[in-house]
Design a protein around this motif. Structure first.
Motif, PDB file in Angstrom:
ATOM      1  N   VAL A 259      -9.726  -1.686  -2.072  1.00  0.00           N
ATOM      2  CA  VAL A 259      -9.458  -1.143  -0.742  1.00  0.00           C
ATOM      3  C   VAL A 259     -10.556  -0.159  -0.361  1.00  0.00           C
ATOM      4  CG1 VAL A 259      -7.850   0.199   0.679  1.00  0.00           C
ATOM      5  CG2 VAL A 259      -6.965  -1.448  -0.967  1.00  0.00           C
ATOM      6  N   VAL A 260     -11.193  -0.403   0.789  1.00  0.00           N
ATOM      7  CA  VAL A 260     -12.260   0.447   1.297  1.00  0.00           C
ATOM      8  C   VAL A 260     -11.683   1.563   2.164  1.00  0.00           C
ATOM      9  CG1 VAL A 260     -14.379   0.520   2.686  1.00  0.00           C
ATOM     10  CG2 VAL A 260     -13.902  -1.456   1.212  1.00  0.00           C
ATOM     11  N   PHE A 261     -10.781   1.183   3.073  1.00  0.00           N
ATOM     12  CA  PHE A 261     -10.100   2.197   3.891  1.00  0.00           C
ATOM     13  C   PHE A 261      -8.752   1.699   4.340  1.00  0.00           C
ATOM     14  CE2 PHE A 261     -12.509  -0.163   7.127  1.00  0.00           C
ATOM     15  CZ  PHE A 261     -11.551  -0.376   8.098  1.00  0.00           C
ATOM     16  N   THR A 262      -7.882   2.655   4.682  1.00  0.00           N
ATOM     17  CA  THR A 262      -6.569   2.373   5.241  1.00  0.00           C
ATOM     18  C   THR A 262      -6.451   3.175   6.532  1.00  0.00           C
ATOM     19  OG1 THR A 262      -5.632   2.092   3.030  1.00  0.00           O
ATOM     20  CG2 THR A 262      -4.080   2.462   4.838  1.00  0.00           C
ATOM     21  N   ASN A 263      -6.066   2.509   7.587  1.00  0.00           N
ATOM     22  CA  ASN A 263      -5.900   3.132   8.897  1.00  0.00           C
ATOM     23  C   ASN A 263      -4.434   2.991   9.289  1.00  0.00           C
ATOM     24  OD1 ASN A 263      -6.529   4.227  11.410  1.00  0.00           O
ATOM     25  ND2 ASN A 263      -7.017   2.243  12.284  1.00  0.00           N
TER      26      ASN A 263
ATOM     27  N   LEU B   9     -18.804   2.408   2.933  1.00  0.00           N
ATOM     28  CA  LEU B   9     -19.206   1.043   3.263  1.00  0.00           C
ATOM     29  C   LEU B   9     -20.564   0.764   2.634  1.00  0.00           C
ATOM     30  CD1 LEU B   9     -18.258   0.954   7.035  1.00  0.00           C
ATOM     31  CD2 LEU B   9     -17.061  -0.170   5.167  1.00  0.00           C
ATOM     32  N   SER B  10     -20.796  -0.461   2.241  1.00  0.00           N
ATOM     33  CA  SER B  10     -22.061  -0.840   1.632  1.00  0.00           C
ATOM     34  C   SER B  10     -23.179  -0.800   2.675  1.00  0.00           C
ATOM     35  CB  SER B  10     -21.966  -2.245   1.040  1.00  0.00           C
ATOM     36  OG  SER B  10     -23.247  -2.690   0.651  1.00  0.00           O
TER      37      SER B  10
ATOM     38  N   ILE C 122       6.088   2.614  16.871  1.00  0.00           N
ATOM     39  CA  ILE C 122       5.741   1.567  15.913  1.00  0.00           C
ATOM     40  C   ILE C 122       4.516   2.015  15.126  1.00  0.00           C
ATOM     41  CG2 ILE C 122       5.017  -0.832  15.625  1.00  0.00           C
ATOM     42  CD1 ILE C 122       6.418  -1.386  18.328  1.00  0.00           C
ATOM     43  N   MET C 123       4.638   2.069  13.808  1.00  0.00           N
ATOM     44  CA  MET C 123       3.527   2.451  12.940  1.00  0.00           C
ATOM     45  C   MET C 123       2.880   1.177  12.391  1.00  0.00           C
ATOM     46  SD  MET C 123       3.674   5.714  13.194  1.00  0.00           S
ATOM     47  CE  MET C 123       2.520   6.257  11.962  1.00  0.00           C
ATOM     48  N   ILE C 124       1.569   1.081  12.542  1.00  0.00           N
ATOM     49  CA  ILE C 124       0.819  -0.082  12.079  1.00  0.00           C
ATOM     50  C   ILE C 124      -0.159   0.358  10.992  1.00  0.00           C
ATOM     51  CG2 ILE C 124      -0.797  -1.905  12.734  1.00  0.00           C
ATOM     52  CD1 ILE C 124       0.454  -1.714  15.568  1.00  0.00           C
ATOM     53  N   LYS C 125      -0.141  -0.363   9.873  1.00  0.00           N
ATOM     54  CA  LYS C 125      -1.030  -0.068   8.747  1.00  0.00           C
ATOM     55  C   LYS C 125      -2.098  -1.161   8.677  1.00  0.00           C
ATOM     56  CE  LYS C 125      -0.923   0.473   3.729  1.00  0.00           C
ATOM     57  NZ  LYS C 125      -0.039   0.459   2.545  1.00  0.00           N
ATOM     58  N   ILE C 126      -3.349  -0.738   8.688  1.00  0.00           N
ATOM     59  CA  ILE C 126      -4.477  -1.663   8.582  1.00  0.00           C
ATOM     60  C   ILE C 126      -5.232  -1.307   7.303  1.00  0.00           C
ATOM     61  CG2 ILE C 126      -6.606  -2.491   9.650  1.00  0.00           C
ATOM     62  CD1 ILE C 126      -5.341  -1.452  12.341  1.00  0.00           C
ATOM     63  N   GLU C 127      -5.336  -2.278   6.416  1.00  0.00           N
ATOM     64  CA  GLU C 127      -6.006  -2.062   5.142  1.00  0.00           C
ATOM     65  C   GLU C 127      -7.213  -2.985   5.062  1.00  0.00           C
ATOM     66  OE1 GLU C 127      -3.585  -0.804   1.395  1.00  0.00           O
ATOM     67  OE2 GLU C 127      -3.859  -2.965   1.357  1.00  0.00           O
ATOM     68  N   ALA C 128      -8.386  -2.409   4.766  1.00  0.00           N
ATOM     69  CA  ALA C 128      -9.612  -3.194   4.642  1.00  0.00           C
ATOM     70  C   ALA C 128     -10.048  -3.212   3.179  1.00  0.00           C
ATOM     71  CB  ALA C 128     -10.712  -2.600   5.508  1.00  0.00           C
ATOM     72  N   SER C 129     -10.223  -4.411   2.653  1.00  0.00           N
ATOM     73  CA  SER C 129     -10.657  -4.575   1.258  1.00  0.00           C
ATOM     74  C   SER C 129     -12.011  -5.264   1.232  1.00  0.00           C
ATOM     75  CB  SER C 129      -9.648  -5.427   0.487  1.00  0.00           C
ATOM     76  OG  SER C 129      -8.385  -4.819   0.506  1.00  0.00           O
ATOM     77  N   ASP C 130     -12.812  -4.917   0.233  1.00  0.00           N
ATOM     78  CA  ASP C 130     -14.112  -5.572   0.101  1.00  0.00           C
ATOM     79  C   ASP C 130     -13.961  -6.913  -0.613  1.00  0.00           C
ATOM     80  OD1 ASP C 130     -13.849  -4.916  -2.615  1.00  0.00           O
ATOM     81  OD2 ASP C 130     -15.319  -3.285  -2.524  1.00  0.00           O
TER      82      ASP C 130
ATOM     83  N   VAL D  88     -18.573  -8.267   3.518  1.00  0.00           N
ATOM     84  CA  VAL D  88     -17.405  -8.794   4.216  1.00  0.00           C
ATOM     85  C   VAL D  88     -16.209  -7.906   3.893  1.00  0.00           C
ATOM     86  CG1 VAL D  88     -15.820 -10.746   4.381  1.00  0.00           C
ATOM     87  CG2 VAL D  88     -18.266 -11.155   4.130  1.00  0.00           C
ATOM     88  N   LEU D  89     -15.443  -7.555   4.926  1.00  0.00           N
ATOM     89  CA  LEU D  89     -14.188  -6.843   4.727  1.00  0.00           C
ATOM     90  C   LEU D  89     -13.047  -7.780   5.080  1.00  0.00           C
ATOM     91  CD1 LEU D  89     -14.892  -3.322   6.280  1.00  0.00           C
ATOM     92  CD2 LEU D  89     -14.794  -3.939   3.859  1.00  0.00           C
ATOM     93  N   HIS D  90     -12.004  -7.753   4.271  1.00  0.00           N
ATOM     94  CA  HIS D  90     -10.806  -8.538   4.527  1.00  0.00           C
ATOM     95  C   HIS D  90      -9.753  -7.570   5.062  1.00  0.00           C
ATOM     96  CE1 HIS D  90     -12.549 -11.981   2.464  1.00  0.00           C
ATOM     97  NE2 HIS D  90     -13.004 -11.104   1.591  1.00  0.00           N
ATOM     98  N   ILE D  91      -9.210  -7.865   6.229  1.00  0.00           N
ATOM     99  CA  ILE D  91      -8.286  -6.972   6.912  1.00  0.00           C
ATOM    100  C   ILE D  91      -6.854  -7.486   6.777  1.00  0.00           C
ATOM    101  CG2 ILE D  91      -7.685  -5.924   9.129  1.00  0.00           C
ATOM    102  CD1 ILE D  91     -10.449  -5.067   8.059  1.00  0.00           C
ATOM    103  N   LYS D  92      -5.961  -6.585   6.393  1.00  0.00           N
ATOM    104  CA  LYS D  92      -4.525  -6.886   6.327  1.00  0.00           C
ATOM    105  C   LYS D  92      -3.832  -5.904   7.266  1.00  0.00           C
ATOM    106  CE  LYS D  92      -0.595  -6.892   3.182  1.00  0.00           C
ATOM    107  NZ  LYS D  92      -0.149  -6.562   1.823  1.00  0.00           N
ATOM    108  N   LYS D  93      -3.126  -6.433   8.251  1.00  0.00           N
ATOM    109  CA  LYS D  93      -2.473  -5.604   9.261  1.00  0.00           C
ATOM    110  C   LYS D  93      -0.969  -5.835   9.197  1.00  0.00           C
ATOM    111  CE  LYS D  93      -2.977  -4.677  14.210  1.00  0.00           C
ATOM    112  NZ  LYS D  93      -3.681  -5.097  15.427  1.00  0.00           N
ATOM    113  N   THR D  94      -0.197  -4.743   9.027  1.00  0.00           N
ATOM    114  CA  THR D  94       1.255  -4.873   8.944  1.00  0.00           C
ATOM    115  C   THR D  94       1.929  -3.780   9.772  1.00  0.00           C
ATOM    116  OG1 THR D  94       1.315  -3.497   6.950  1.00  0.00           O
ATOM    117  CG2 THR D  94       1.261  -5.860   6.619  1.00  0.00           C
TER     118      THR D  94
END
Length: 70
Positions: free
Chosen positions: A64-68, A24-25, A51-59, A30-36
């Motif tokens: 992509v900064v991280f994937t949870n 992280l800076s 249920i598996m949930i994927k959270i991807e944070a992009s700068d 700002v991080l943009h979060i995509k949750k699927t």
């Protein structure tokens, strides 16, 4: 909102994976979060589902900064 028939009080945290692609800076930003929902597994009988949930944070540049995955 919500998923019909879903009871969050019956949740059990089973799996968790965190992939860090870059730090992280320290200057903020700002991080943009995509949750699927990435996968759904029927556990059979009265055991419910996993249920598996994927959270991807992009700068701000779209990298992509991280994937949870939970």
């Amino acid at each position: 909102h919500g998923i019909p028939g879903f009871r969050p009080e019956g949740n059990l945290h089973m799996d968790h994976k965190l992939f860090v692609n870059k730090p992280l800076s320290p200057n903020g930003g700002v991080l943009h979060i995509k949750k699927t929902i990435s996968d759904v597994y029927d556990l059979g009988g009265d055991k419910g589902a996993k249920i598996m949930i994927k959270i991807e944070a992009s700068d701000e540049s779209g990298e992509v900064v991280f994937t949870n995955i939970t």
